[in-house]
Design a protein around this motif. Structure first.
Motif, PDB file in Angstrom:
ATOM      1  N   GLY A 214       0.783  -1.230   0.000  1.00 15.75           N
ATOM      2  CA  GLY A 214       0.000   0.000   0.000  1.00 15.75           C
ATOM      3  C   GLY A 214       0.811   1.273   0.000  1.00 15.75           C
ATOM      4  O   GLY A 214       0.242   2.370   0.055  1.00 15.75           O
ATOM      5  N   TRP A 215       2.142   1.151  -0.081  1.00 16.14           N
ATOM      6  CA  TRP A 215       3.012   2.320  -0.028  1.00 16.14           C
ATOM      7  C   TRP A 215       3.989   2.301  -1.200  1.00 16.14           C
ATOM      8  O   TRP A 215       4.314   1.253  -1.744  1.00 16.14           O
ATOM      9  CB  TRP A 215       3.807   2.344   1.282  1.00 16.14           C
ATOM     10  CG  TRP A 215       2.956   2.571   2.492  1.00 16.14           C
ATOM     11  CD1 TRP A 215       2.245   1.639   3.178  1.00 16.14           C
ATOM     12  CD2 TRP A 215       2.711   3.819   3.135  1.00 16.14           C
ATOM     13  NE1 TRP A 215       1.571   2.216   4.226  1.00 16.14           N
ATOM     14  CE2 TRP A 215       1.844   3.557   4.230  1.00 16.14           C
ATOM     15  CE3 TRP A 215       3.160   5.120   2.919  1.00 16.14           C
ATOM     16  CZ2 TRP A 215       1.404   4.560   5.086  1.00 16.14           C
ATOM     17  CZ3 TRP A 215       2.720   6.129   3.779  1.00 16.14           C
ATOM     18  CH2 TRP A 215       1.854   5.844   4.841  1.00 16.14           C
ATOM     19  N   ARG A 216       4.466   3.484  -1.569  1.00 21.41           N
ATOM     20  CA  ARG A 216       5.515   3.601  -2.580  1.00 21.41           C
ATOM     21  C   ARG A 216       6.499   4.685  -2.149  1.00 21.41           C
ATOM     22  O   ARG A 216       6.145   5.594  -1.389  1.00 21.41           O
ATOM     23  CB  ARG A 216       4.930   3.965  -3.944  1.00 21.41           C
ATOM     24  CG  ARG A 216       4.248   5.324  -4.004  1.00 21.41           C
ATOM     25  CD  ARG A 216       3.777   5.666  -5.410  1.00 21.41           C
ATOM     26  NE  ARG A 216       3.072   6.944  -5.435  1.00 21.41           N
ATOM     27  CZ  ARG A 216       3.670   8.126  -5.498  1.00 21.41           C
ATOM     28  NH1 ARG A 216       5.003   8.198  -5.538  1.00 21.41           N
ATOM     29  NH2 ARG A 216       2.966   9.244  -5.521  1.00 21.41           N
ATOM     30  N   VAL A 217       7.725   4.583  -2.630  1.00 17.76           N
ATOM     31  CA  VAL A 217       8.733   5.604  -2.359  1.00 17.76           C
ATOM     32  C   VAL A 217       8.449   6.816  -3.234  1.00 17.76           C
ATOM     33  O   VAL A 217       8.226   6.697  -4.444  1.00 17.76           O
ATOM     34  CB  VAL A 217      10.153   5.071  -2.632  1.00 17.76           C
ATOM     35  CG1 VAL A 217      11.184   6.189  -2.483  1.00 17.76           C
ATOM     36  CG2 VAL A 217      10.475   3.923  -1.685  1.00 17.76           C
ATOM     37  N   GLY A 218       8.434   7.992  -2.614  1.00 17.16           N
ATOM     38  CA  GLY A 218       8.243   9.238  -3.331  1.00 17.16           C
ATOM     39  C   GLY A 218       9.563   9.951  -3.538  1.00 17.16           C
ATOM     40  O   GLY A 218      10.497   9.419  -4.130  1.00 17.16           O
TER      41      GLY A 218
END
Length: 238
Positions: A214-218
């Motif tokens: 549910g997360w990604r690196v920005g």
């Protein structure tokens, strides 16, 4: 906090609390104030100021109606800036002496914002600090840099479980200079060592964080100022 540390994370957390409440307390108070410091420490101060500005710049400018966790608040500079932008800040640090200084330094008036100061682990049950147990944004500036990759990823996973918006944090990038500094630090007697900064390769960290459901690196950005070398990174909800 557990009184009987068992995991690598807990053992390192206890070392950090002992160090920042002991031999490093006076130096840390000076470093985070306007007191005159050595040239090397001045570059570290400048680097920390730049990193704090970068991480805060990744958060919304208007933080009114936002709950922010300052995970490892130290003497509180970031908490105060976030509160001035309207945030309801929960500021926590394992070093009670630094939290005491933060309370003393914080302005009595913070506009629309507020700060609740706590002594404890950033991974303590959030219900102890927040009515909902969740935060819109979490900031961990230079509070995870003493942990190995597995422990850092483990901590970020637990922070992610209580965050609805974004997590901005720092890690020590694996550079030649940091590698040398780390090696030299191991030459000192154990009793005289500060808790080691653990250099981490950004590619390895990104690979681990790619598993975070549910997360990604920005965004990612490095700050280098004398002996201060740190890399900011942003995690955002998919």
């Amino acid at each position: 906090m557990s009184t009987h540390p068992t995991s690598p994370y807990e053992l390192q957390r206890e070392r950090l609390a002992h160090y920042f409440d002991g031999s490093a307390r006076k130096a840390w108070i000076d470093l985070t104030s306007n007191a005159k410091v050595s040239g090397i420490r001045a570059t570290v101060r400048a680097g920390r100021d730049a990193m704090r500005a970068q991480l805060l710049g990744w958060l919304p400018q208007d933080l009114r109606r936002c709950a922010v966790l300052d995970a490892g608040c130290g003497t509180g500079a970031l908490s105060v800036e976030a509160a001035w932008r309207g945030a309801a800040v929960t500021a926590v640090d394992v070093a009670g002496g630094l939290v005491d200084i933060a309370r003393q330094r914080a302005p009595a008036f913070l506009g629309h914002g507020r700060i609740d100061w706590h002594v404890g682990d950033m991974l303590d049950p959030p219900q102890a600090w927040s009515d909902t147990g969740t935060f819109d944004h979490i900031v961990a500036m230079d509070s995870l840099i003493h942990y190995k990759l597995d422990d850092m990823a483990w901590a970020l996973e637990r922070l992610a479980a209580r965050c609805t918006g974004s997590i901005v944090f720092t890690f020590a990038p694996h550079t030649r200079l940091l590698g040398v500094m780390h090696a030299v630090g191991q030459a000192f007697p154990r009793a005289n060592r500060s808790p080691a900064i653990v250099p981490i390769a950004e590619a390895a960290l990104r690979a681990r964080l790619a598993r975070l459901d549910g997360w990604r690196v920005g965004r990612s950005g490095r700050i280098s100022s004398g002996f201060y070398i740190s890399n900011g990174m942003e995690l955002v909800r998919r």
